[in-house]
Write a protein that holds these residues in place. Structure first.
Motif, PDB file in Angstrom:
ATOM      1  N   MET A 157      48.854  48.571  46.072  1.00  0.00           N
ATOM      2  CA  MET A 157      48.845  47.368  45.287  1.00  0.00           C
ATOM      3  C   MET A 157      47.951  47.549  44.054  1.00  0.00           C
ATOM      4  O   MET A 157      48.314  47.077  42.977  1.00  0.00           O
ATOM      5  N   TRP A 158      46.820  48.226  44.216  1.00  0.00           N
ATOM      6  CA  TRP A 158      45.941  48.468  43.073  1.00  0.00           C
ATOM      7  C   TRP A 158      46.656  49.313  42.027  1.00  0.00           C
ATOM      8  O   TRP A 158      46.562  49.050  40.842  1.00  0.00           O
ATOM      9  N   ARG A 159      47.388  50.320  42.457  1.00  0.00           N
ATOM     10  CA  ARG A 159      48.131  51.179  41.529  1.00  0.00           C
ATOM     11  C   ARG A 159      49.154  50.359  40.745  1.00  0.00           C
ATOM     12  O   ARG A 159      49.303  50.527  39.536  1.00  0.00           O
TER      13      ARG A 159
ATOM     14  N   ARG B 173      56.444  39.716  43.607  1.00  0.00           N
ATOM     15  CA  ARG B 173      57.087  40.942  44.093  1.00  0.00           C
ATOM     16  C   ARG B 173      56.843  41.179  45.583  1.00  0.00           C
ATOM     17  O   ARG B 173      57.162  42.234  46.106  1.00  0.00           O
ATOM     18  N   GLY B 174      56.252  40.220  46.245  1.00  0.00           N
ATOM     19  CA  GLY B 174      56.068  40.318  47.686  1.00  0.00           C
ATOM     20  C   GLY B 174      54.711  40.825  48.140  1.00  0.00           C
ATOM     21  O   GLY B 174      54.491  41.031  49.330  1.00  0.00           O
ATOM     22  N   PHE B 175      53.793  41.025  47.209  1.00  0.00           N
ATOM     23  CA  PHE B 175      52.445  41.452  47.579  1.00  0.00           C
ATOM     24  C   PHE B 175      51.625  40.209  47.921  1.00  0.00           C
ATOM     25  O   PHE B 175      50.854  39.699  47.102  1.00  0.00           O
ATOM     26  N   SER B 176      51.796  39.719  49.125  1.00  0.00           N
ATOM     27  CA  SER B 176      51.153  38.467  49.529  1.00  0.00           C
ATOM     28  C   SER B 176      49.633  38.578  49.568  1.00  0.00           C
ATOM     29  O   SER B 176      48.930  37.579  49.467  1.00  0.00           O
TER      30      SER B 176
ATOM     31  N   LEU C 240      42.927  41.071  46.500  1.00  0.00           N
ATOM     32  CA  LEU C 240      42.554  42.111  45.544  1.00  0.00           C
ATOM     33  C   LEU C 240      41.796  41.508  44.367  1.00  0.00           C
ATOM     34  O   LEU C 240      40.816  42.070  43.904  1.00  0.00           O
ATOM     35  N   PHE C 241      42.228  40.349  43.923  1.00  0.00           N
ATOM     36  CA  PHE C 241      41.648  39.743  42.740  1.00  0.00           C
ATOM     37  C   PHE C 241      40.481  38.818  43.056  1.00  0.00           C
ATOM     38  O   PHE C 241      39.976  38.130  42.178  1.00  0.00           O
ATOM     39  N   ASP C 242      40.027  38.832  44.284  1.00  0.00           N
ATOM     40  CA  ASP C 242      38.868  38.041  44.683  1.00  0.00           C
ATOM     41  C   ASP C 242      37.589  38.845  44.467  1.00  0.00           C
ATOM     42  O   ASP C 242      36.717  38.909  45.323  1.00  0.00           O
ATOM     43  N   ASN C 243      37.525  39.485  43.305  1.00  0.00           N
ATOM     44  CA  ASN C 243      36.396  40.353  42.968  1.00  0.00           C
ATOM     45  C   ASN C 243      36.218  40.333  41.452  1.00  0.00           C
ATOM     46  O   ASN C 243      37.138  40.690  40.718  1.00  0.00           O
ATOM     47  N   ASP C 244      35.050  39.916  41.004  1.00  0.00           N
ATOM     48  CA  ASP C 244      34.804  39.805  39.561  1.00  0.00           C
ATOM     49  C   ASP C 244      34.978  41.120  38.829  1.00  0.00           C
ATOM     50  O   ASP C 244      35.504  41.150  37.711  1.00  0.00           O
ATOM     51  N   ARG C 245      34.533  42.214  39.428  1.00  0.00           N
ATOM     52  CA  ARG C 245      34.651  43.515  38.761  1.00  0.00           C
ATOM     53  C   ARG C 245      36.101  43.937  38.601  1.00  0.00           C
ATOM     54  O   ARG C 245      36.487  44.492  37.575  1.00  0.00           O
ATOM     55  N   VAL C 246      36.905  43.684  39.608  1.00  0.00           N
ATOM     56  CA  VAL C 246      38.334  44.014  39.534  1.00  0.00           C
ATOM     57  C   VAL C 246      38.995  43.186  38.434  1.00  0.00           C
ATOM     58  O   VAL C 246      39.745  43.713  37.610  1.00  0.00           O
TER      59      VAL C 246
END
Length: 62
Positions: A1-3, A27-30, A35-41
């Motif tokens: 998912m990160w990629r 796209r189905g990545f529930s 993943l986005f629950d991170n300020d740095r990301v």
């Protein structure tokens, strides 16, 4: 998912992390929300999006 998130950011088609999260979820990545629950990301993806959009704009000017 990160990629996949990185590919989307590099495309220049997205304003930032939130638009990428929505796209991944469509796209189905529930688990994209996790993943986005991170300020740095979020900051990193926003930077990648901005740079990709600037490069796209520069390419259109030439």
């Amino acid at each position: 998912m990160w990629r996949e998130a990185g590919k989307l950011a590099l495309s220049g088609d997205y304003e930032g992390w939130l638009a990428i999260e929505w796209e991944l979820r469509s796209r189905g990545f529930s688990r994209a929300k996790l993943l986005f629950d991170n300020d740095r990301v979020r900051k990193k993806l926003d930077e990648i999006c901005k740079k990709a959009q600037e490069q796209r704009a520069d390419a259109k000017r030439t």
